[in-house]
Scaffold this motif. Sequence first.
Motif, PDB file in Angstrom:
ATOM      1  N   VAL A  39       0.855  -1.187   0.000  1.00 27.26           N
ATOM      2  CA  VAL A  39       0.000   0.000   0.000  1.00 27.26           C
ATOM      3  C   VAL A  39       0.890   1.236   0.000  1.00 27.26           C
ATOM      4  O   VAL A  39       1.824   1.333   0.798  1.00 27.26           O
ATOM      5  N   GLN A  40       0.565   2.163  -0.866  1.00 22.42           N
ATOM      6  CA  GLN A  40       1.314   3.423  -0.923  1.00 22.42           C
ATOM      7  C   GLN A  40       0.339   4.587  -0.796  1.00 22.42           C
ATOM      8  O   GLN A  40      -0.777   4.525  -1.286  1.00 22.42           O
ATOM      9  N   LEU A  41       0.787   5.624  -0.100  1.00 18.09           N
ATOM     10  CA  LEU A  41       0.022   6.851   0.019  1.00 18.09           C
ATOM     11  C   LEU A  41       0.790   7.968  -0.657  1.00 18.09           C
ATOM     12  O   LEU A  41       1.977   8.153  -0.392  1.00 18.09           O
ATOM     13  N   GLN A  42       0.128   8.707  -1.508  1.00 16.16           N
ATOM     14  CA  GLN A  42       0.754   9.817  -2.215  1.00 16.16           C
ATOM     15  C   GLN A  42       0.029  11.096  -1.830  1.00 16.16           C
ATOM     16  O   GLN A  42      -1.126  11.304  -2.209  1.00 16.16           O
ATOM     17  N   ALA A  43       0.734  11.932  -1.083  1.00 14.46           N
ATOM     18  CA  ALA A  43       0.163  13.203  -0.635  1.00 14.46           C
ATOM     19  C   ALA A  43       0.639  14.337  -1.519  1.00 14.46           C
ATOM     20  O   ALA A  43       1.772  14.309  -2.013  1.00 14.46           O
ATOM     21  N   PHE A  87      -8.278  -4.065   0.612  1.00 11.80           N
ATOM     22  CA  PHE A  87      -9.610  -4.666   0.720  1.00 11.80           C
ATOM     23  C   PHE A  87     -10.628  -3.605   1.093  1.00 11.80           C
ATOM     24  O   PHE A  87     -11.694  -3.514   0.490  1.00 11.80           O
ATOM     25  N   SER A  88     -10.286  -2.822   2.112  1.00 14.62           N
ATOM     26  CA  SER A  88     -11.168  -1.729   2.534  1.00 14.62           C
ATOM     27  C   SER A  88     -10.360  -0.699   3.313  1.00 14.62           C
ATOM     28  O   SER A  88      -9.251  -0.988   3.771  1.00 14.62           O
ATOM     29  N   ILE A  89     -10.929   0.482   3.439  1.00 10.19           N
ATOM     30  CA  ILE A  89     -10.313   1.559   4.201  1.00 10.19           C
ATOM     31  C   ILE A  89     -11.282   2.019   5.264  1.00 10.19           C
ATOM     32  O   ILE A  89     -12.447   2.294   4.968  1.00 10.19           O
ATOM     33  N   ASN A  90     -10.811   2.133   6.481  1.00 11.97           N
ATOM     34  CA  ASN A  90     -11.634   2.605   7.579  1.00 11.97           C
ATOM     35  C   ASN A  90     -11.394   4.107   7.742  1.00 11.97           C
ATOM     36  O   ASN A  90     -11.691   4.882   6.840  1.00 11.97           O
ATOM     37  N   ALA A  91     -10.871   4.515   8.846  1.00  7.44           N
ATOM     38  CA  ALA A  91     -10.664   5.945   9.078  1.00  7.44           C
ATOM     39  C   ALA A  91      -9.520   6.490   8.226  1.00  7.44           C
ATOM     40  O   ALA A  91      -8.560   5.787   7.913  1.00  7.44           O
ATOM     41  N   MET A  92      -9.658   7.763   7.866  1.00  4.24           N
ATOM     42  CA  MET A  92      -8.620   8.489   7.146  1.00  4.24           C
ATOM     43  C   MET A  92      -8.413   9.808   7.879  1.00  4.24           C
ATOM     44  O   MET A  92      -9.387  10.413   8.345  1.00  4.24           O
ATOM     45  N   GLY A  93      -7.176  10.247   7.965  1.00  8.00           N
ATOM     46  CA  GLY A  93      -6.942  11.467   8.729  1.00  8.00           C
ATOM     47  C   GLY A  93      -5.720  12.233   8.283  1.00  8.00           C
ATOM     48  O   GLY A  93      -4.923  11.752   7.467  1.00  8.00           O
ATOM     49  N   TRP A  94      -5.628  13.422   8.835  1.00  2.28           N
ATOM     50  CA  TRP A  94      -4.472  14.280   8.605  1.00  2.28           C
ATOM     51  C   TRP A  94      -3.865  14.649   9.955  1.00  2.28           C
ATOM     52  O   TRP A  94      -4.590  15.011  10.890  1.00  2.28           O
ATOM     53  N   TYR A  95      -2.550  14.572  10.019  1.00  4.34           N
ATOM     54  CA  TYR A  95      -1.781  14.977  11.186  1.00  4.34           C
ATOM     55  C   TYR A  95      -0.782  16.033  10.715  1.00  4.34           C
ATOM     56  O   TYR A  95      -0.507  16.164   9.534  1.00  4.34           O
ATOM     57  N   ARG A  96      -0.235  16.761  11.675  1.00  4.33           N
ATOM     58  CA  ARG A  96       0.804  17.716  11.321  1.00  4.33           C
ATOM     59  C   ARG A  96       1.863  17.774  12.409  1.00  4.33           C
ATOM     60  O   ARG A  96       1.602  17.470  13.567  1.00  4.33           O
ATOM     61  N   TYR A 100       2.469  18.206   6.953  1.00  2.00           N
ATOM     62  CA  TYR A 100       1.182  17.525   7.099  1.00  2.00           C
ATOM     63  C   TYR A 100       1.303  16.102   6.565  1.00  2.00           C
ATOM     64  O   TYR A 100       1.801  15.886   5.444  1.00  2.00           O
ATOM     65  N   TYR A 101       0.846  15.171   7.372  1.00  2.00           N
ATOM     66  CA  TYR A 101       0.906  13.753   7.030  1.00  2.00           C
ATOM     67  C   TYR A 101      -0.507  13.183   6.965  1.00  2.00           C
ATOM     68  O   TYR A 101      -1.323  13.431   7.848  1.00  2.00           O
ATOM     69  N   CYS A 102      -0.760  12.379   5.935  1.00  2.48           N
ATOM     70  CA  CYS A 102      -2.033  11.652   5.926  1.00  2.48           C
ATOM     71  C   CYS A 102      -1.828  10.285   6.564  1.00  2.48           C
ATOM     72  O   CYS A 102      -0.734   9.725   6.524  1.00  2.48           O
ATOM     73  N   TRP A 140       1.106   5.627   6.541  1.00  3.30           N
ATOM     74  CA  TRP A 140       1.381   7.057   6.567  1.00  3.30           C
ATOM     75  C   TRP A 140       1.872   7.544   5.201  1.00  3.30           C
ATOM     76  O   TRP A 140       2.656   6.862   4.534  1.00  3.30           O
ATOM     77  N   GLY A 141       1.427   8.731   4.831  1.00  2.59           N
ATOM     78  CA  GLY A 141       1.957   9.378   3.644  1.00  2.59           C
ATOM     79  C   GLY A 141       3.326   9.973   3.931  1.00  2.59           C
ATOM     80  O   GLY A 141       3.793   9.993   5.078  1.00  2.59           O
ATOM     81  N   GLN A 142       3.958  10.494   2.885  1.00  2.24           N
ATOM     82  CA  GLN A 142       5.337  10.958   3.013  1.00  2.24           C
ATOM     83  C   GLN A 142       5.439  12.349   3.627  1.00  2.24           C
ATOM     84  O   GLN A 142       6.529  12.788   3.961  1.00  2.24           O
ATOM     85  N   GLY A 143       4.329  13.027   3.786  1.00  9.15           N
ATOM     86  CA  GLY A 143       4.366  14.373   4.356  1.00  9.15           C
ATOM     87  C   GLY A 143       4.455  15.433   3.278  1.00  9.15           C
ATOM     88  O   GLY A 143       5.190  15.274   2.301  1.00  9.15           O
TER      89      GLY A 143
END
Length: 120
Positions: free
Chosen positions: A1-5, A28-37, A92-94, A110-113
């Motif tokens: 799984v890769q996240l691209q912010a 398969f599925s995604i539950n919560a999604m969020g942003w941190y900083r 900011y990180y997803c 986690w995304g790369q920021g």
Amino acid sequence: VQLQASGGGLVQAGGSLRLSCAASGSIFSINAMGWYRQAPGKERELVALITSGGSTNYADSVKGRFTISRDNAKNTVYLQMNSLKPEDTAVYYCNVQVRLALGLNDYPYWGQGTLVTVSS
């Protein structure tokens, strides 16, 4: 799984930015999604969270200015940031809670920021 912010940048106080974070891979599925900083010299903090059902939660410091949303068809989470302040400057990180297969637990990715800089 890769996240691209994407979507970070330099903006003047009072301006707006929109962050995006797309998840790809064997999901398969995604539950919560969020942003941190994380600001320089500070700990990482939760900015906003959205559940699979669409419920949202925001840090007090961004309520009324930031809006989190998601597009489940695209496995993407967004953060619309309005009325930006210098104190919003941070990386900011997803974060995405991913289930890789039926019967497995969710796992956080986690995304790369992406850097957001707000000038006064």
